[in-house]
Design an enzyme around this catalytic site. Structure first.
Site, PDB file in Angstrom:
ATOM      1  N   GLU A  99     100.483 -33.827  54.851  1.00 14.36           N
ATOM      2  CA  GLU A  99      99.945 -34.496  53.667  1.00 14.36           C
ATOM      3  C   GLU A  99     100.914 -34.330  52.499  1.00 14.36           C
ATOM      4  OE1 GLU A  99      95.425 -34.910  52.255  1.00 14.36           O
ATOM      5  OE2 GLU A  99      96.459 -33.280  51.213  1.00 14.36           O
ATOM      6  N   HIS A 111      84.188 -29.550  41.980  1.00 15.79           N
ATOM      7  CA  HIS A 111      84.710 -28.179  41.951  1.00 15.79           C
ATOM      8  C   HIS A 111      86.079 -28.059  41.285  1.00 15.79           C
ATOM      9  CE1 HIS A 111      86.917 -29.782  45.421  1.00 15.79           C
ATOM     10  NE2 HIS A 111      87.804 -28.848  45.153  1.00 15.79           N
ATOM     11  N   HIS A 131      79.411 -25.900  45.059  1.00 15.96           N
ATOM     12  CA  HIS A 131      80.529 -25.006  45.348  1.00 15.96           C
ATOM     13  C   HIS A 131      80.185 -23.581  44.929  1.00 15.96           C
ATOM     14  CE1 HIS A 131      84.702 -23.492  45.349  1.00 15.96           C
ATOM     15  NE2 HIS A 131      85.002 -24.537  46.074  1.00 15.96           N
ATOM     16  N   GLU A 134      97.262 -27.879  41.445  1.00 20.21           N
ATOM     17  CA  GLU A 134      97.657 -28.487  42.722  1.00 20.21           C
ATOM     18  C   GLU A 134      98.869 -29.413  42.608  1.00 20.21           C
ATOM     19  OE1 GLU A 134      93.430 -27.155  43.171  1.00 20.21           O
ATOM     20  OE2 GLU A 134      94.539 -28.263  41.627  1.00 20.21           O
ATOM     21  N   ARG A 162      89.222 -27.396  39.020  1.00 22.93           N
ATOM     22  CA  ARG A 162      89.447 -26.468  37.910  1.00 22.93           C
ATOM     23  C   ARG A 162      89.544 -27.195  36.573  1.00 22.93           C
ATOM     24  NH1 ARG A 162      91.412 -21.206  39.105  1.00 22.93           N
ATOM     25  NH2 ARG A 162      91.661 -20.824  41.336  1.00 22.93           N
ATOM     26  N   ASP A 195      98.078 -28.743  48.984  1.00 23.03           N
ATOM     27  CA  ASP A 195      98.474 -28.363  47.627  1.00 23.03           C
ATOM     28  C   ASP A 195      97.879 -27.058  47.129  1.00 23.03           C
ATOM     29  OD1 ASP A 195      95.805 -29.013  47.277  1.00 23.03           O
ATOM     30  OD2 ASP A 195      96.211 -30.882  46.200  1.00 23.03           O
TER      31      ASP A 195
END
Length: 372
Positions: free
Chosen positions: A119, A214, A246, A133, A216, A97
């Site tokens: 996936e 991590h 991260h 994503e 967003r 994604d």
């Protein structure tokens, strides 16, 4: 005549989930395997490439500090387009994604090159969680010719979107192939995971909580709330938190400001894949907002608390291997303490069946590509 497959990826998770497929393609005389990386994650990507022994044929090296999604997507479309025009592949394969995967599928579509999506079919049902994503996956899903769904739930999500059933196949998730491969290799080459030895000695006798964060959508207040929860958890004398932080400054700035210097918390640099597998193995449980950890940790019998409001991997929630806890500090702490203090609750999650695969997904996808 051999079929040319161009596999495109740019981040560490993509590399982990695609290297078993790349290995399988390279070993099969029916294919010519070509690899293009965008380097959407430079350092973390390179770690996986080195361990897996993959040398990209094309490296776009596109990531820049504080790069906007607009700028990254534009660079991906033009850069990947040039690679496709040079290679003229029979198939383009993307995974998951990311912006790289979405742009790779779109560039292939512009050239009428069929796309295989590894996936495929993961959906949270909310276009802002995970962001961006969820929309990236939906775009790829509308383009792909081959949908390698990791689970029946993912396959059904595609069918509900009117994807042609003939193109949807349940293969399992290649991340389980990768985990089996690295665990087996680490047992032979112990030096691959020796880098955590000092921390294991430092926290001997404590129950380790492995952590990643991590996403967003958690930037800002969400990260601060997560840090508050971790500080409370690590106040327990019997607990230690190991947190590979991260590289994104939106994560690193908050976590170092809130958690640095605390005795029971180790803020460490991002781990390469063997060491991260080792961290999962030595952890009692995992706190994460990552997608991949939700799939990997159950293969090692480790409960996962997911610090997000939604997940595109509901199979883990349904199977009982993972639990959504959001970013509210009180809930994160309560659910963590429940697993630490209630043996029955812990056992129920640790022993639940992992719904994400049997370690043979790459071979199934190779045969689907061969069938065209």
């Amino acid at each position: 005549m051999s079929m040319k497959i161009l596999t495109i990826f740019g981040t560490r998770p993509e590399a982990i989930k695609l290297f078993p497929l790349i290995h399988a393609l390279e070993a099969d005389p029916r294919f010519v395997s070509k690899v293009c990386v965008s380097a959407q994650h430079r350092a973390m990507l390179d770690q996986v490439l080195a361990i897996a022994g993959i040398e990209p044929d094309h490296d776009l090296d596109l990531m820049r500090p504080d790069q906007s999604l607009n700028a990254l997507t534009a660079a991906l479309l033009t850069g990947l387009g040039r690679v496709m025009d040079a290679e003229r592949p029979d198939w383009v394969v993307v995974q998951g994604d990311t912006a790289t995967a979405m742009a790779g599928a779109l560039s292939a579509y512009y050239r009428k090159i069929p796309v295989g999506h590894v996936e495929a079919g993961l959906r949270s049902g909310n276009i802002h969680h995970p962001w961006p994503e969820e929309v990236n996956r939906k775009i790829i899903g509308s383009i792909a010719t081959l949908h390698a769904a990791p689970t029946e739930t993912a396959a059904q999500a595609l069918l509900r979107e009117n994807v042609d059933p003939q193109t949807v196949h349940v293969t399992g998730n290649t991340v389980i192939d990768a985990l089996h491969w690295i665990v087996a290799r680490s047992e032979v080459e112990r030096g691959l995971v020796s880098g955590l030895a000092d921390l294991e000695a430092r926290f001997a006798g404590k129950r380790i909580v492995g952590m990643t964060s991590h996403r967003r959508e958690n930037f800002g207040q969400g990260m601060r709330a997560i840090a508050t929860a971790v500080r409370r958890i690590a106040a327990r004398a019997d607990v230690a938190v190991i947190f590979p932080v991260h590289l994104n400054p939106n994560v690193r700035g908050v976590m170092h400001a809130e958690l640095a210097g605390l005795d029971n918390i180790a803020l460490i640099e991002p781990l390469d894949y063997p060491h991260f597998a080792r961290l999962m193995a030595i952890s009692t449980l995992l706190l994460t907002d990552s997608g991949g950890v939700q799939e990997e940790a159950p293969a090692l019998g480790k409960p996962v608390l997911v610090m997000r409001e939604t997940t595109e991997r509901p199979e883990g929630i349904e199977a009982g291997t993972a639990r959504l806890v959001g970013t509210d500090p009180g809930r994160i702490v309560a659910e963590t303490f429940r697993l630490l203090d209630d043996e029955a609750a812990y056992a129920a999650m640790a022993r639940a069946h992992n719904p994400f695969g049997d370690g043979r997904a790459a071979g199934r996808i190779v045969e689907l590509l061969a069938a065209g």
